[in-house]
Design an enzyme around this catalytic site. Structure first.
Site, PDB file in Angstrom:
ATOM      1  N   GLU A   1      -7.855  -4.919  -0.560  1.00 40.00           N
ATOM      2  CA  GLU A   1      -8.405  -5.692  -1.681  1.00 40.00           C
ATOM      3  C   GLU A   1      -8.457  -7.181  -1.395  1.00 40.00           C
ATOM      4  O   GLU A   1      -9.283  -7.891  -1.955  1.00 40.00           O
ATOM      5  CB  GLU A   1      -7.565  -5.470  -2.955  1.00 40.00           C
ATOM      6  CG  GLU A   1      -7.309  -4.028  -3.309  1.00 40.00           C
ATOM      7  CD  GLU A   1      -8.562  -3.250  -3.619  1.00 40.00           C
ATOM      8  OE1 GLU A   1      -9.666  -3.781  -3.385  1.00 40.00           O
ATOM      9  OE2 GLU A   1      -8.452  -2.107  -4.064  1.00 40.00           O
TER      10      GLU A   1
ATOM     11  N   HIS B   1       0.854  -1.191   0.000  1.00 39.15           N
ATOM     12  CA  HIS B   1       0.000   0.000   0.000  1.00 39.15           C
ATOM     13  C   HIS B   1       0.882   1.230   0.000  1.00 39.15           C
ATOM     14  O   HIS B   1       1.908   1.243   0.680  1.00 39.15           O
ATOM     15  CB  HIS B   1      -0.922   0.004   1.232  1.00 39.15           C
ATOM     16  CG  HIS B   1      -2.033   0.978   1.087  1.00 39.15           C
ATOM     17  ND1 HIS B   1      -1.912   2.297   1.426  1.00 39.15           N
ATOM     18  CD2 HIS B   1      -3.280   0.827   0.581  1.00 39.15           C
ATOM     19  CE1 HIS B   1      -3.042   2.916   1.148  1.00 39.15           C
ATOM     20  NE2 HIS B   1      -3.891   2.048   0.639  1.00 39.15           N
TER      21      HIS B   1
HETATM   22  C1  LIG Z   1      -0.426  -0.770  -4.074  1.00 41.01           C
HETATM   23  C2  LIG Z   1       0.932  -0.511  -4.723  1.00 41.01           C
HETATM   24  C3  LIG Z   1       0.700   0.092  -6.108  1.00 41.01           C
HETATM   25  C4  LIG Z   1       1.699   0.490  -3.823  1.00 41.01           C
HETATM   26  O1  LIG Z   1       2.888   0.784  -4.439  1.00 41.01           O
HETATM   27  P1  LIG Z   1       4.025   1.675  -3.771  1.00 41.01           P
HETATM   28  O2  LIG Z   1       3.748   1.965  -2.358  1.00 41.01           O
HETATM   29  O3  LIG Z   1       4.225   2.823  -4.679  1.00 41.01           O
HETATM   30  O4  LIG Z   1       5.234   0.701  -3.715  1.00 41.01           O
HETATM   31  P2  LIG Z   1       6.346   0.562  -4.796  1.00 41.01           P
HETATM   32  O5  LIG Z   1       5.737   0.313  -6.144  1.00 41.01           O
HETATM   33  O6  LIG Z   1       7.276   1.719  -4.647  1.00 41.01           O
HETATM   34  O7  LIG Z   1       7.059  -0.757  -4.285  1.00 41.01           O
HETATM   35  C5  LIG Z   1       8.018  -0.789  -3.239  1.00 41.01           C
HETATM   36  C6  LIG Z   1       8.746  -2.109  -3.308  1.00 41.01           C
HETATM   37  O8  LIG Z   1       7.867  -3.147  -2.905  1.00 41.01           O
HETATM   38  C7  LIG Z   1       7.632  -4.065  -3.976  1.00 41.01           C
HETATM   39  N1  LIG Z   1       6.202  -4.363  -4.006  1.00 41.01           N
HETATM   40  C8  LIG Z   1       5.194  -3.504  -3.767  1.00 41.01           C
HETATM   41  N2  LIG Z   1       4.017  -4.148  -3.827  1.00 41.01           N
HETATM   42  C9  LIG Z   1       4.290  -5.434  -4.102  1.00 41.01           C
HETATM   43  C10 LIG Z   1       3.466  -6.565  -4.297  1.00 41.01           C
HETATM   44  N3  LIG Z   1       2.147  -6.504  -4.210  1.00 41.01           N
HETATM   45  N4  LIG Z   1       4.085  -7.744  -4.583  1.00 41.01           N
HETATM   46  C11 LIG Z   1       5.412  -7.814  -4.668  1.00 41.01           C
HETATM   47  N5  LIG Z   1       6.247  -6.766  -4.492  1.00 41.01           N
HETATM   48  C12 LIG Z   1       5.685  -5.584  -4.220  1.00 41.01           C
HETATM   49  C13 LIG Z   1       8.060  -3.346  -5.233  1.00 41.01           C
HETATM   50  O9  LIG Z   1       8.485  -4.263  -6.231  1.00 41.01           O
HETATM   51  C14 LIG Z   1       9.180  -2.488  -4.723  1.00 41.01           C
HETATM   52  O10 LIG Z   1      10.319  -3.289  -4.597  1.00 41.01           O
HETATM   53  P3  LIG Z   1      11.797  -2.635  -4.806  1.00 41.01           P
HETATM   54  O11 LIG Z   1      11.992  -1.753  -3.605  1.00 41.01           O
HETATM   55  O12 LIG Z   1      12.676  -3.831  -4.822  1.00 41.01           O
HETATM   56  O13 LIG Z   1      11.768  -1.875  -6.088  1.00 41.01           O
HETATM   57  C15 LIG Z   1       1.744  -1.815  -4.833  1.00 41.01           C
HETATM   58  O14 LIG Z   1       1.998  -2.320  -3.552  1.00 41.01           O
HETATM   59  C16 LIG Z   1       1.069  -2.872  -5.720  1.00 41.01           C
HETATM   60  O15 LIG Z   1       1.267  -2.864  -6.930  1.00 41.01           O
HETATM   61  N6  LIG Z   1       0.269  -3.797  -5.095  1.00 41.01           N
HETATM   62  C17 LIG Z   1      -0.456  -4.775  -5.837  1.00 41.01           C
HETATM   63  C18 LIG Z   1      -1.758  -4.194  -6.374  1.00 41.01           C
HETATM   64  C19 LIG Z   1      -2.789  -3.961  -5.304  1.00 41.01           C
HETATM   65  O16 LIG Z   1      -2.966  -4.775  -4.398  1.00 41.01           O
HETATM   66  N7  LIG Z   1      -3.496  -2.819  -5.420  1.00 41.01           N
HETATM   67  C20 LIG Z   1      -4.539  -2.425  -4.494  1.00 41.01           C
HETATM   68  C21 LIG Z   1      -4.122  -1.226  -3.701  1.00 41.01           C
HETATM   69  S1  LIG Z   1      -5.207  -0.837  -2.376  1.00 41.01           S
END
Ligand SMILES: CC(C)(COP(=O)(O)OP(=O)(O)OC[C@H]1O[C@@H](n2cnc3c(N)ncnc32)[C@H](O)[C@@H]1OP(=O)(O)O)[C@@H](O)C(=O)NCCC(=O)NCCS
Length: 398
Positions: A336, A283
């Protein structure tokens, strides 16, 4: 707060500030609607803990709180707004029942996306009725359109789903609670009390959540002075993305695909090996458990069934492996993951998971639109860093 308290003299100063990608953590407005405290695993609507509201008050009461700033003071006020919401659904159905069959006429129904059709429906209502830029409307007119957008979303999602599947649209029952009636309009049957209550709690918990992408989108569009339907339609588009609201069906689809407890670990390891993200985890704001997922997990437990046992196992395996593969990132279960399970157990078909998210979030979007336009609106106009070829260069002639 700093972002919105600039003085008149600094108003036109050219700033050259670099902010984190995706504006993560940047305060771009002031709001009295609510907030998320990610490190504490806490979020609130106005001055109340949102999970407490979900336990103690109705969705309609929360709707009033978000739009008016105060909960209905007593049972009579609460009942009166429930009746008003029912009347709004009945009025919405008059338009929806005329428009939806036309929107889907001649379409290959197997390809129709409910949320995309909802965008078209709300845009059509705004267009046909000539909803004007809010700058040309009174505060009461804006409020009325916002309330109608909330009713149109619930009635519209149900009608679009039924027409898509060749079934009769179900007219609203103004005497029912909003959540119960939505479920009834989708399934065609009056739901049991425990299913209706489970869905209502899901809706309560997803009304608002700080400056998430769709809420920000609604406020950006409203900040231009555009009409309410444009802001709501844009927010729906933002919500549809899998990184925001479009993930719940994927989270549960992953649990379905895993199928057995033994398959969980190899399946998840294979996903990591392909560089894929686990849906329902991580998140942008929470670095600890998402309080919504805690509460929804509890509701899913009470509804029972085989799937919850598998889901709990997949969750724990995912958390363990995320800590192993991405240590220190604070990746935990997000809303979710259990949202989908609660919705499915309540009787919501999988393809309506994201549209059902819109049914509650539209209350938050419209509260935010009203706050944006009523409180010293300023158009959002950030800048981007230009990283293309150096300019100006000679324009080549041919
Ligand atoms: C929700 C989301 C977009 C938040 O993204 P964010 O806070 O911007 O986090 P980042 O994209 O910067 O990711 C940070 C790190 O965690 C990892 N990561 C984040 N979410 C992950 C997931 N669901 N599975 C695996 N790895 C994940 C990223 O690869 C990144 O790794 P790195 O540091 O090696 O590059 C992301 O966690 C995601 O894509 N989740 C899956 C989709 C989802 O459940 N969406 C509903 C949101 S309520």
């Amino acid at each position: 707060m700093a972002a919105a308290t600039e003085s008149a003299s600094s108003r036109n100063a050219v700033l050259d500030v670099e902010v984190p990608r995706g504006l993560k953590g940047v305060k771009v407005a002031q709001t009295e609607i609510g907030n998320v405290r990610g490190a504490e695993g806490f979020f609130h609507y106005r001055q109340y803990d949102a999970t407490e509201l979900a336990k103690l008050r109705t969705l309609e009461d929360i709707w009033v709180l978000m739009h008016e700033g105060e909960l209905p003071a007593d049972q009579a006020a609460s009942d009166a707004f429930r009746a008003r919401a029912g009347a709004l659904r009945v009025a919405a159905f008059e338009q929806v029942s005329q428009l939806v069959p036309g929107l889907l006429a001649g379409a290959d129904l197997s390809r129709v996306d409910v949320l995309a059709t909802l965008r078209a429906l709300i845009a059509a209502v705004g267009a046909r009725e000539g909803w004007k830029p809010w700058l040309d409307l009174s505060s009461d007119e804006i409020k009325d359109q916002c309330s109608r957008a909330v009713a149109l979303t619930a009635v519209g999602v149900a009608a679009i789903y039924r027409v898509k599947h060749g079934r009769e649209m179900v007219a609203p029952d103004a005497t029912l609670p909003h959540a119960t009636d939505y479920l009834r309009m989708v399934t065609g049957e009056l739901p049991s009390a425990d299913k209706a209550a489970a869905l209502e709690k899901y809706l309560d918990l997803t009304v608002d959540h700080g400056f998430n992408a769709s809420t920000f989108t609604a406020r950006v569009v409203a900040s231009t002075g555009a009409d309410v339907s444009s802001a709501v339609v844009a927010a729906i588009g933002s919500l549809s993305g899998p990184l925001h609201g479009g993930a719940p069906s994927r989270a549960l689809a992953m649990v379905d695909e895993i199928g057995t407890k033994e398959n969980a670990e190899p399946f998840i390891r294979a996903m990591f090996a392909r560089g894929e993200r686990l849906m329902g985890f991580g998140h942008p704001v929470y670095t600890t458990m998402d309080p919504r997922s805690v509460m929804l997990g509890g509701i899913a437990d009470t509804l029972g069934g085989d799937q919850i046992e598998l889901a709990r196992h997949v969750e724990q395996t995912s958390l363990d492996l995320l800590e192993e593969v991405k240590p220190g990132r604070g990746l935990k279960t997000n809303v979710e993951f259990y949202a989908a399970l609660v919705m499915r157990s309540a009787g919501i078909p999988d393809e309506l998971f994201t549209p059902t998210f819109a049914v509650s979030r539209v209350i938050g979007w419209t509260a935010n639109i009203r706050e944006q336009v009523e409180n010293d609106n300023r158009i959002f106009r950030p800048s981007a860093e230009y990283v293309g070829p150096e300019a100006p260069q000679t324009v080549p002639t041919i």
